[in-house]
Motif scaffolding. Structure first.
Motif, short mmCIF file in Angstrom:
data_model
loop_
_atom_site.label_atom_id
_atom_site.label_comp_id
_atom_site.label_asym_id
_atom_site.label_seq_id
_atom_site.Cartn_x
_atom_site.Cartn_y
_atom_site.Cartn_z
N LEU A 154 1.30 30.83 -1.70
CA LEU A 154 0.06 30.15 -1.36
C LEU A 154 0.44 28.74 -0.93
CD1 LEU A 154 -3.05 29.82 -1.32
CD2 LEU A 154 -2.86 29.01 -3.68
N ILE A 155 0.09 28.39 0.29
CA ILE A 155 0.31 27.04 0.78
C ILE A 155 -1.05 26.34 0.80
CG2 ILE A 155 1.08 25.60 2.70
CD1 ILE A 155 2.93 27.97 3.48
N ASP A 156 -1.20 25.37 -0.08
CA ASP A 156 -2.45 24.60 -0.15
C ASP A 156 -2.31 23.40 0.78
OD1 ASP A 156 -4.56 22.91 -0.74
OD2 ASP A 156 -4.38 23.15 -2.91
N GLY A 157 -2.93 23.50 1.93
CA GLY A 157 -2.89 22.43 2.91
C GLY A 157 -4.18 21.64 2.97
N GLY A 182 -3.82 37.74 -11.57
CA GLY A 182 -3.86 39.16 -11.87
C GLY A 182 -2.48 39.66 -12.27
N ARG A 183 -1.96 40.61 -11.52
CA ARG A 183 -0.67 41.19 -11.87
C ARG A 183 0.49 40.60 -11.07
NH1 ARG A 183 -3.31 44.28 -8.31
NH2 ARG A 183 -2.15 45.24 -6.64
N GLU A 184 0.21 39.74 -10.13
CA GLU A 184 1.24 39.23 -9.22
C GLU A 184 1.53 37.74 -9.45
OE1 GLU A 184 2.97 40.90 -6.82
OE2 GLU A 184 1.96 42.77 -7.39
N PHE A 185 2.82 37.40 -9.44
CA PHE A 185 3.23 36.00 -9.42
C PHE A 185 3.31 35.56 -7.97
CE2 PHE A 185 4.76 36.91 -13.67
CZ PHE A 185 4.48 35.73 -14.34
N PHE A 186 3.07 34.29 -7.73
CA PHE A 186 3.22 33.77 -6.38
C PHE A 186 3.74 32.34 -6.43
CE2 PHE A 186 -1.16 32.91 -7.54
CZ PHE A 186 -1.37 31.60 -7.13
N LEU A 187 4.42 31.97 -5.36
CA LEU A 187 4.92 30.62 -5.18
C LEU A 187 3.78 29.78 -4.63
CD1 LEU A 187 7.48 28.79 -5.06
CD2 LEU A 187 7.76 29.56 -2.70
N LYS A 188 3.52 28.64 -5.26
CA LYS A 188 2.44 27.77 -4.79
C LYS A 188 3.05 26.47 -4.29
CE LYS A 188 -1.85 25.44 -5.93
NZ LYS A 188 -2.83 25.14 -6.98
N LEU A 189 2.73 26.14 -3.06
CA LEU A 189 3.17 24.89 -2.45
C LEU A 189 1.92 24.09 -2.08
CD1 LEU A 189 5.23 27.19 -0.48
CD2 LEU A 189 6.47 25.23 -1.34
N LYS A 190 1.87 22.86 -2.53
CA LYS A 190 0.73 22.00 -2.18
C LYS A 190 1.27 20.81 -1.39
CE LYS A 190 -3.21 19.37 -3.74
NZ LYS A 190 -4.29 19.93 -3.02
N ALA A 191 0.84 20.72 -0.15
CA ALA A 191 1.28 19.65 0.74
C ALA A 191 0.20 18.57 0.79
CB ALA A 191 1.54 20.20 2.13
N ASP A 242 12.55 12.82 5.18
CA ASP A 242 13.07 12.51 3.85
C ASP A 242 12.50 13.44 2.79
OD1 ASP A 242 14.77 10.52 4.75
OD2 ASP A 242 13.32 8.91 4.38
N ASP A 243 11.22 13.84 2.94
CA ASP A 243 10.64 14.80 2.00
C ASP A 243 11.43 16.10 2.05
OD1 ASP A 243 8.57 13.04 1.31
OD2 ASP A 243 7.23 13.84 2.85
N TYR A 244 11.76 16.55 3.27
CA TYR A 244 12.47 17.83 3.43
C TYR A 244 13.91 17.77 2.94
CZ TYR A 244 8.64 20.31 5.46
OH TYR A 244 7.44 20.95 5.61
N VAL A 273 0.84 -1.19 0.00
CA VAL A 273 0.00 0.00 0.00
C VAL A 273 0.88 1.24 0.00
CG1 VAL A 273 -1.73 1.30 1.28
CG2 VAL A 273 -1.82 -1.20 1.25
N HIS A 274 0.63 2.14 -0.93
CA HIS A 274 1.36 3.40 -1.00
C HIS A 274 0.47 4.53 -0.51
CE1 HIS A 274 4.82 1.87 -3.20
NE2 HIS A 274 3.96 1.13 -3.87
N THR A 275 0.99 5.29 0.42
CA THR A 275 0.26 6.45 0.93
C THR A 275 0.87 7.70 0.30
OG1 THR A 275 -0.10 5.31 3.01
CG2 THR A 275 -0.45 7.68 3.00
N ALA A 276 0.05 8.47 -0.39
CA ALA A 276 0.55 9.68 -1.04
C ALA A 276 0.95 10.70 0.00
CB ALA A 276 -0.52 10.26 -1.95
N HIS A 277 2.15 11.24 -0.17
CA HIS A 277 2.59 12.35 0.67
C HIS A 277 3.69 13.09 -0.09
CE1 HIS A 277 5.80 9.52 1.69
NE2 HIS A 277 6.51 10.57 2.01
N GLY A 278 3.84 14.35 0.23
CA GLY A 278 4.89 15.13 -0.41
C GLY A 278 4.47 16.56 -0.58
N LEU A 279 5.26 17.27 -1.35
CA LEU A 279 5.04 18.70 -1.57
C LEU A 279 5.34 19.01 -3.02
CD1 LEU A 279 4.49 21.35 0.10
CD2 LEU A 279 6.95 21.64 0.13
N SER A 280 4.39 19.64 -3.69
CA SER A 280 4.65 20.11 -5.04
C SER A 280 4.87 21.61 -4.98
CB SER A 280 3.50 19.76 -5.99
OG SER A 280 2.30 20.34 -5.55
N ILE A 281 5.76 22.09 -5.84
CA ILE A 281 6.15 23.50 -5.84
C ILE A 281 5.94 24.04 -7.25
CG2 ILE A 281 8.04 25.12 -5.47
CD1 ILE A 281 9.33 22.96 -3.68
N GLY A 282 5.30 25.21 -7.35
CA GLY A 282 5.09 25.81 -8.64
C GLY A 282 5.08 27.33 -8.54
#
Length: 126
Positions: A56-59, A16-25, A32-34, A2-11
């Motif tokens: 934006l941190i999507d938790g 609008g007019r602003e760029f932002f860093l998006k992290l989805k945990a 080990d992820d860190y 069984v695999h349990t999904a975990h991790g962090l994606s970065i984009g």
């Protein structure tokens, strides 16, 4: 097995007019992820002379951290604390709202919690 999904994606996204860093945990983050995440974030922010970052941190799928990973997360936040202008934490758990309040102690910019992703992105674009 069984695999349990975990991790962090970065984009990098634009609202609008602003760029932002998006992290989805997702799931329960581990030390080990860190080991992988930390050099990526250090490298990305290290390439900019005077970074001023909105994030934006999507938790919404985050369950939490292993103890050592929580320490890794705190160290990473403290190291880059002066580089963040705004951090929007989007989630659906009461402890995430408390984490946003605690985040204000460690980050020179503003940290706010949202239960609506659109409201979080709109706040970053203000």
């Amino acid at each position: 097995m069984v695999h349990t999904a975990h991790g962090l994606s970065i984009g990098l996204e634009r609202a609008g007019r602003e760029f932002f860093l998006k992290l989805k945990a997702v799931g329960t983050l581990t030390h080990d992820d860190y080991k992988i995440i930390t050099p990526m974030i250090n490298s990305a922010l290290g390439e900019v002379k005077h970074p001023v970052v909105n994030a934006l941190i999507d938790g919404s799928e985050l369950e939490g951290w292993e103890l050592r990973a929580a320490w890794d997360d705190l160290k990473l936040g403290v190291k880059h604390s002066k580089e963040f202008k705004k951090v929007a934490i989007y989630g659906n758990k009461e402890w995430q709202a408390r984490m946003a309040k605690i985040g204000n102690w460690f980050i020179s910019g503003e940290v706010q919690y949202f239960e609506n992703a659109t409201a979080a992105i709109d706040w970053l674009d203000e």
